[in-house]
Design a protein around this motif. Sequence first.
Motif, PDB file in Angstrom:
ATOM      1  N   PHE A 134      43.848  53.891  61.180  1.00  0.00           N
ATOM      2  CA  PHE A 134      44.268  54.504  59.921  1.00  0.00           C
ATOM      3  C   PHE A 134      43.654  53.795  58.715  1.00  0.00           C
ATOM      4  O   PHE A 134      43.270  54.444  57.742  1.00  0.00           O
ATOM      5  CB  PHE A 134      45.797  54.543  59.808  1.00  0.00           C
ATOM      6  N   GLU A 135      43.544  52.487  58.790  1.00  0.00           N
ATOM      7  CA  GLU A 135      42.926  51.756  57.667  1.00  0.00           C
ATOM      8  C   GLU A 135      41.458  52.142  57.509  1.00  0.00           C
ATOM      9  O   GLU A 135      40.988  52.404  56.399  1.00  0.00           O
ATOM     10  CB  GLU A 135      43.051  50.246  57.882  1.00  0.00           C
ATOM     11  N   VAL A 136      40.739  52.199  58.608  1.00  0.00           N
ATOM     12  CA  VAL A 136      39.330  52.582  58.557  1.00  0.00           C
ATOM     13  C   VAL A 136      39.201  54.040  58.124  1.00  0.00           C
ATOM     14  O   VAL A 136      38.299  54.395  57.357  1.00  0.00           O
ATOM     15  CB  VAL A 136      38.630  52.308  59.908  1.00  0.00           C
ATOM     16  N   ALA A 137      40.115  54.894  58.557  1.00  0.00           N
ATOM     17  CA  ALA A 137      40.096  56.301  58.133  1.00  0.00           C
ATOM     18  C   ALA A 137      40.320  56.402  56.620  1.00  0.00           C
ATOM     19  O   ALA A 137      39.626  57.161  55.936  1.00  0.00           O
ATOM     20  CB  ALA A 137      41.166  57.089  58.888  1.00  0.00           C
ATOM     21  N   ARG A 138      41.275  55.637  56.077  1.00  0.00           N
ATOM     22  CA  ARG A 138      41.521  55.638  54.623  1.00  0.00           C
ATOM     23  C   ARG A 138      40.288  55.176  53.857  1.00  0.00           C
ATOM     24  O   ARG A 138      39.898  55.779  52.858  1.00  0.00           O
ATOM     25  CB  ARG A 138      42.701  54.725  54.283  1.00  0.00           C
ATOM     26  N   ASN A 139      39.673  54.103  54.314  1.00  0.00           N
ATOM     27  CA  ASN A 139      38.483  53.581  53.639  1.00  0.00           C
ATOM     28  C   ASN A 139      37.317  54.565  53.711  1.00  0.00           C
ATOM     29  O   ASN A 139      36.598  54.765  52.736  1.00  0.00           O
ATOM     30  CB  ASN A 139      38.080  52.230  54.227  1.00  0.00           C
ATOM     31  N   THR A 140      37.130  55.177  54.864  1.00  0.00           N
ATOM     32  CA  THR A 140      36.047  56.154  55.038  1.00  0.00           C
ATOM     33  C   THR A 140      36.288  57.366  54.150  1.00  0.00           C
ATOM     34  O   THR A 140      35.365  57.873  53.502  1.00  0.00           O
ATOM     35  CB  THR A 140      35.928  56.575  56.517  1.00  0.00           C
ATOM     36  N   LEU A 141      37.536  57.824  54.097  1.00  0.00           N
ATOM     37  CA  LEU A 141      37.879  58.947  53.231  1.00  0.00           C
ATOM     38  C   LEU A 141      37.642  58.592  51.768  1.00  0.00           C
ATOM     39  O   LEU A 141      37.067  59.383  51.016  1.00  0.00           O
ATOM     40  CB  LEU A 141      39.346  59.353  53.459  1.00  0.00           C
ATOM     41  N   ALA A 142      38.049  57.411  51.357  1.00  0.00           N
ATOM     42  CA  ALA A 142      37.841  56.976  49.972  1.00  0.00           C
ATOM     43  C   ALA A 142      36.357  56.932  49.636  1.00  0.00           C
ATOM     44  O   ALA A 142      35.938  57.363  48.550  1.00  0.00           O
ATOM     45  CB  ALA A 142      38.474  55.605  49.743  1.00  0.00           C
ATOM     46  N   ASP A 143      35.545  56.439  50.558  1.00  0.00           N
ATOM     47  CA  ASP A 143      34.101  56.400  50.326  1.00  0.00           C
ATOM     48  C   ASP A 143      33.534  57.803  50.160  1.00  0.00           C
ATOM     49  O   ASP A 143      32.722  58.049  49.272  1.00  0.00           O
ATOM     50  CB  ASP A 143      33.388  55.686  51.478  1.00  0.00           C
TER      51      ASP A 143
END
Length: 175
Positions: free
Chosen positions: A59-68
Amino acid sequence: MMTCLTHAWTRHQAELRNWVRHRLRNPAEADDLMQDLFLKALCQGERFCAVHNARAWLFEVARNTLADRLRVARGTIELPDDLPAPADDSDTVDKLTACLPRVLSELSAEDREAITRCDLQGMSQADFATASGLGLSAAKSRLQRARQRLKERMTQACQVQLDAAGHVADFVPRP
């Protein structure tokens, strides 16, 4: 390695996909993000198996990828071809320098020296303080007061007019 990744992915993929789709509202983009997320997890290799909480990591990596993605995808507006170019104020300011020698000569010797050495000749304020036998804070104060008096004198003597942003808009040259 594949066992721990496959297990974590199988366990959390549906929840992740729902979370991503809810935020992107475009199933194709959500699927692309999910693929990127899986590849990032795969690139971790053996380190992924050492992750204590795989769900939190995903979920953390998904949030960061989405933000990017959202940062890159910010909307832009196409400018019209007939948009006038901004006015170049540098010409007005360059012409205003013609007033400087006369106004500078009307200042006190102390003000003229501070402005000439620091602003025109590029001497540091610390060196100016040493050369003038002043402390640094006294030299800074002297220069600040001299700049203020120069500004007031230029504004009055050359009839400087400022725009709403405080930039020189116009002036009347003095012989």
